[in-house]
Design a protein around this motif. Structure first.
Motif, PDB file in Angstrom:
ATOM      1  N   VAL A 156      -1.674  -4.920   2.677  1.00 37.94           N
ATOM      2  CA  VAL A 156      -1.497  -6.356   2.425  1.00 37.94           C
ATOM      3  C   VAL A 156      -1.053  -7.111   3.673  1.00 37.94           C
ATOM      4  CG1 VAL A 156      -0.204  -8.067   1.099  1.00 37.94           C
ATOM      5  CG2 VAL A 156      -1.046  -5.975  -0.020  1.00 37.94           C
ATOM      6  N   ILE A 157      -0.031  -6.625   4.367  1.00 32.57           N
ATOM      7  CA  ILE A 157       0.493  -7.348   5.533  1.00 32.57           C
ATOM      8  C   ILE A 157      -0.542  -7.491   6.638  1.00 32.57           C
ATOM      9  CG2 ILE A 157       2.181  -7.220   7.425  1.00 32.57           C
ATOM     10  CD1 ILE A 157       4.217  -6.213   5.395  1.00 32.57           C
ATOM     11  N   ALA A 174       2.105  -2.523   0.974  1.00 34.20           N
ATOM     12  CA  ALA A 174       2.604  -3.628   1.815  1.00 34.20           C
ATOM     13  C   ALA A 174       2.240  -3.427   3.288  1.00 34.20           C
ATOM     14  CB  ALA A 174       4.109  -3.777   1.646  1.00 34.20           C
ATOM     15  N   TRP A 186       4.482   1.378  -2.819  1.00 36.43           N
ATOM     16  CA  TRP A 186       4.506  -0.092  -2.814  1.00 36.43           C
ATOM     17  C   TRP A 186       4.854  -0.663  -1.436  1.00 36.43           C
ATOM     18  CZ3 TRP A 186       1.922  -2.242  -6.439  1.00 36.43           C
ATOM     19  CH2 TRP A 186       1.885  -1.682  -7.715  1.00 36.43           C
ATOM     20  N   TYR A 187       5.849  -0.080  -0.780  1.00 35.24           N
ATOM     21  CA  TYR A 187       6.274  -0.613   0.515  1.00 35.24           C
ATOM     22  C   TYR A 187       5.442  -0.056   1.676  1.00 35.24           C
ATOM     23  CZ  TYR A 187      10.354  -2.131  -2.155  1.00 35.24           C
ATOM     24  OH  TYR A 187      11.185  -2.709  -3.099  1.00 35.24           O
TER      25      TYR A 187
END
Length: 397
Positions: free
Chosen positions: A302-303, A298, A293-294
């Motif tokens: 996503v980022i 992420a 997830w991170y």
């Protein structure tokens, strides 16, 4: 060309002026870490891999194999992204050619350094690859094709430096062909393992190629931005526009990888397929959930995608930050791919007494140091390239 030199040369001094001491200090520090990592690798050869590394018979591939995959994936991506311009003729991608080709060489050489210490007897691989080839082995093809790929990339870079762009384009095409063949074959090394349900299937070779281009876009943006910061130069509008084009391509590829990942999870969870279901649950809410997830979602997807959309691919500093996050996330992605595919025991569904539900693996200090040395060695090659090749000025393509 004169206009470009007028923009660039007056501002040179990032490497040869007042910051030369800082540059040498960074090179020295990275060189020290590289030597320490090599020393750990040599020590592992003497005491035995089974004593130095955290891998076991059940989990034979660890952090160093994941680092190798990361480096060669990035190298292939750099080759493919750079080829869009000087091989296939898209003008917007031509300014990034020289530095991208050089980085492709630097990353694959760094990957070879890490895998050298991961293999217990690396010299046997080099000898028997020639005198006793196994044409039915995907790993034999991987070594052979990556060797050909590195050869073509070296010739291509030399021709680019000599200004022979037509010949460089022809050699670059051979590099693209060998790179795609090698990289899809690397995907097949995982995808054709019937006993590893998490990896098995035709998805892997395609995923490896697409994710390689995503890695290449992030690396092109970050290291071009960093290279100009190191040199203390002002980036030409032509190169800025080229990096915007790379960012737009990267945004598309982030979406494609999100699509791939979503459907891979749907396929792995639907109907609780043995082996796959447990592996995917380890990523979703198990011991690898934070990584997934991170790290993967992420940082890796996503980022950087959100930053490109937010700045409309125009703020290079913001995109460089997003690309740096993406590179970190992609490394976590490679680590999860390698490790999660091995941690579910083959007979877990039989409920054998004493058989763990998830096999343990934790990298040792030796593995961390050898992996770190791969990154610092790549950093040394990048820094030396900026000085030796005058920042890879490619706007005059």
């Amino acid at each position: 060309m004169n206009a470009i030199l007028a923009k660039v040369l007056p501002q040179e001094g990032g490497l040869e002026g007042s910051s030369s001491g800082l540059y040498n200090g960074v090179i020295g520090l990275m060189g020290l870490f590289t030597l320490v990592g090599v020393a750990f690798g040599v020590h592992a050869m003497f005491i035995g891999h089974e004593h130095a590394y955290g891998v076991t018979r059940e989990v034979p591939w660890g952090l160093m194999l994941a680092a190798y995959v990361f480096f060669v994936v990035t190298s292939t991506g750099l080759c493919l992204v750079s080829s869009i311009g000087h091989v296939f003729g898209f003008e917007a991608f031509k300014p990034i050619a020289k530095r991208s080709v050089y980085l492709a060489i630097a990353t694959i050489v760094s990957g070879f350094m890490v895998i050298f210490f991961e293999i217990e007897n690396p010299w046997r691989m080099a000898v028997y690859n020639v005198i006793s080839p196994n044409l039915s082995s995907n790993i034999w093809w991987m070594g052979t094709l990556y060797g050909a790929y590195l050869f073509f990339m070296l010739i291509e870079f030399a021709l680019l430096q000599a200004g022979k762009h037509r010949l460089a384009g022809m050699c670059g095409l051979l590099g693209v062909i060998s790179g795609i063949a090698a990289h899809s074959n690397l995907g097949a090394v995982f995808g054709l393992l019937n006993g590893r349900e998490y990896w098995h299937g035709p998805y892997m070779p395609i995923y490896f190629i697409v994710s390689a281009m995503m890695s290449g876009c992030a690396t092109v943006i970050f290291f071009h931005w960093l290279g100009y910061k190191i040199n203390g130069w002002r980036m030409s509008e032509q190169l800025q526009e080229s990096l915007r084009s790379v960012a737009k391509l990267g945004a598309l590829l982030y979406v494609v990888i999100m699509f791939f990942t979503t459907w891979k999870f749907i396929a792995g969870l639907s109907g609780h397929p043995p082996g796959e279901y447990e592996a995917f649950m380890a990523l979703l809410n198990g011991p690898f959930a934070h990584n997934f997830w991170y790290g993967e979602v992420a940082l890796g997807l996503v980022i950087p995608f959100a930053i490109i959309l937010a700045v409309r691919a125009r703020n290079l500093t913001a995109m460089a930050i997003g690309s740096a996050a993406s590179i970190v996330g992609i490394f976590v992605m490679r680590y999860d791919l390698v490790i999660v595919g091995q941690i579910i025991p083959g007979f877990h569904e039989l409920n054998i007494v004493g058989l763990p539900h998830i096999l343990p693996y934790a990298p040792t200090l030796h593995e961390w140091m050898v992996t770190l040395s791969g990154f610092t060695f790549c950093g040394i090659l990048f820094m030396m390239g900026e000085r030796l090749f005058r920042g890879h000025l490619s706007e005059d393509h």
